[in-house]
Design a protein around this motif. Structure first.
Motif, mmCIF file in Angstrom:
data_model
loop_
_atom_site.group_PDB
_atom_site.id
_atom_site.type_symbol
_atom_site.label_atom_id
_atom_site.label_comp_id
_atom_site.label_asym_id
_atom_site.label_seq_id
_atom_site.Cartn_x
_atom_site.Cartn_y
_atom_site.Cartn_z
ATOM 1 N N MET A 234 12.078 -55.347 -12.675
ATOM 2 C CA MET A 234 12.692 -54.893 -11.427
ATOM 3 C C MET A 234 13.538 -55.993 -10.795
ATOM 4 O O MET A 234 14.598 -55.730 -10.218
ATOM 5 C CB MET A 234 11.598 -54.435 -10.448
ATOM 6 N N GLU A 235 13.067 -57.216 -10.908
ATOM 7 C CA GLU A 235 13.860 -58.334 -10.381
ATOM 8 C C GLU A 235 15.130 -58.514 -11.189
ATOM 9 O O GLU A 235 16.198 -58.804 -10.633
ATOM 10 C CB GLU A 235 13.012 -59.607 -10.420
ATOM 11 N N GLN A 236 15.028 -58.328 -12.487
ATOM 12 C CA GLN A 236 16.214 -58.433 -13.343
ATOM 13 C C GLN A 236 17.222 -57.334 -13.020
ATOM 14 O O GLN A 236 18.435 -57.572 -13.024
ATOM 15 C CB GLN A 236 15.787 -58.344 -14.809
ATOM 16 N N ASN A 237 16.719 -56.128 -12.729
ATOM 17 C CA ASN A 237 17.604 -55.006 -12.391
ATOM 18 C C ASN A 237 18.056 -55.025 -10.934
ATOM 19 O O ASN A 237 18.800 -54.135 -10.503
ATOM 20 C CB ASN A 237 16.900 -53.685 -12.675
ATOM 21 N N GLU A 238 17.572 -56.019 -10.186
ATOM 22 C CA GLU A 238 17.923 -56.178 -8.765
ATOM 23 C C GLU A 238 17.555 -54.933 -7.965
ATOM 24 O O GLU A 238 18.315 -54.457 -7.123
ATOM 25 C CB GLU A 238 19.411 -56.496 -8.596
ATOM 26 N N ASP A 239 16.372 -54.394 -8.242
ATOM 27 C CA ASP A 239 15.876 -53.256 -7.481
ATOM 28 C C ASP A 239 15.511 -53.685 -6.072
ATOM 29 O O ASP A 239 15.127 -54.837 -5.821
ATOM 30 C CB ASP A 239 14.645 -52.647 -8.162
ATOM 31 N N GLU A 240 15.629 -52.729 -5.155
ATOM 32 C CA GLU A 240 15.320 -53.013 -3.747
ATOM 33 C C GLU A 240 13.837 -53.324 -3.571
ATOM 34 O O GLU A 240 13.467 -54.188 -2.770
ATOM 35 C CB GLU A 240 15.709 -51.818 -2.882
ATOM 36 N N HIS A 241 12.977 -52.640 -4.316
ATOM 37 C CA HIS A 241 11.534 -52.824 -4.204
ATOM 38 C C HIS A 241 11.032 -53.695 -5.346
ATOM 39 O O HIS A 241 11.630 -53.761 -6.414
ATOM 40 C CB HIS A 241 10.816 -51.477 -4.219
ATOM 41 N N GLY A 242 9.895 -54.340 -5.080
ATOM 42 C CA GLY A 242 9.352 -55.232 -6.089
ATOM 43 C C GLY A 242 8.181 -54.680 -6.856
ATOM 44 O O GLY A 242 7.712 -55.302 -7.816
ATOM 45 N N ASP A 243 7.692 -53.493 -6.471
ATOM 46 C CA ASP A 243 6.507 -52.945 -7.129
ATOM 47 C C ASP A 243 6.351 -51.478 -6.766
ATOM 48 O O ASP A 243 7.012 -50.977 -5.847
ATOM 49 C CB ASP A 243 5.262 -53.728 -6.704
ATOM 50 N N LEU A 244 5.457 -50.798 -7.476
ATOM 51 C CA LEU A 244 5.122 -49.405 -7.182
ATOM 52 C C LEU A 244 3.925 -49.353 -6.242
ATOM 53 O O LEU A 244 3.154 -50.307 -6.142
ATOM 54 C CB LEU A 244 4.795 -48.650 -8.481
#
Length: 288
Positions: A234-244
């Motif tokens: 998720m960090e690599q994809n630059e997602d807004e959230h860091g976890d589910l």
């Protein structure tokens, strides 16, 4: 001079309000002050007056606490004044268990003032130390209403979650209110729409969606290695959230939260599940 002092006081009040609004420690006031002083040295290198103004601001933990306490008193005074102007008041009751397992009663008020302004305010929260019977809730409700000086004769409706302790024919809160003599005899009682939606969601046939989502989340979060790998993705994809988010039947509002978070993170979830070769969940998610 008085104008300068007034500006410093207002600036200190604003910083205190921001700390309270964001639920930050009151000791952070001194850190904010230090940041402003250091920033002013670069932004206004030749203006010593600005440096002195930042230096003279009072943002100690004791000062911030005192200012926030005054704000709380002012908020309650405004609430009391608005309630006195309202012609009718509707209250909502919600008894639930908090994160540490203690039962809490929340009381909300909704009303319209004479200048047609709609307000929806939290009147108070009271812990239910032992039992959570209708009489216990009734006693705590009256304590909150009296503390907030709510005019009882103006209460036109009561909204509850539909639990037996709330709507029981004899010992329910609504029945006790009708028989108390202090409430209007003809106030209306409603079942909260949000709770109705939660009950409908349990009956509705959406198990295929929830089963797949919960199974996917548990597959990722139940293993520490997989969870770290998913966070890195998720960090690599630059997602807004860091976890589910995890789902809990007790915290029934979490159903909507986890579905929203899962939908927002769906591209990363699909990518991760493909690398994990978890074919059943991958196929089920793609059907969405």
């Amino acid at each position: 001079m008085s104008s300068s002092v007034d500006c410093e006081t207002r600036a200190s009040n604003m910083v205190s309000w921001i700390l309270a609004k964001n639920m930050k420690p009151f000791t952070d006031g001194e850190i904010i002050k230090e940041c402003m002083i250091e920033a002013s040295k670069f932004l206004f290198p030749n203006d010593k007056k600005i440096h002195d103004k930042f230096q003279s601001m009072h943002l100690s933990a004791h000062t911030v606490t005192r200012k926030i306490e005054k704000m709380v008193v002012n908020v309650y005074e405004q609430l009391s004044n608005n309630l006195s102007e309202a012609e009718f008041v509707s209250i909502a009751l919600d008894e639930s268990t908090d994160l540490v397992g203690k039962a809490q009663l929340c009381v909300y008020a909704r009303f319209i003032t004479t200048n047609c302004c709609l307000f929806e305010e939290l009147l108070g929260i009271e812990p239910l130390e032992t039992t959570t019977t209708g009489q216990d809730i009734y006693d705590k409700l009256f304590k909150i209403l009296k503390n907030r000086k709510v005019p009882l004769q103006k209460i036109s409706s009561v909204v509850t979650d539909g639990a037996p302790a709330m709507i029981g024919r004899i010992r329910g809160v609504v029945a006790l209110l009708r028989n108390s003599g202090e409430f209007p005899n003809k106030f209306m009682s409603y079942h909260c729409v949000i709770h109705q939606e939660a009950l409908c969601a349990k009956v509705a046939t959406i198990d295929d969606v929830m089963t797949t989502v919960v199974k996917t989340i548990n597959h990722i979060r139940s293993n520490a290695l997989k969870r770290r790998q998913f966070r890195a993705l998720m960090e690599q994809n630059e997602d807004e959230h860091g976890d589910l988010l995890l789902h809990s039947e007790v915290r029934w509002l979490s159903r909507g939260n986890i579905l929203n978070r899962f939908w927002e993170c769906l591209p990363s979830v699909l990518q991760f599940m493909v690398t994990q070769k978890f074919s059943f969940i991958t196929m089920s998610i793609e059907e969405f």
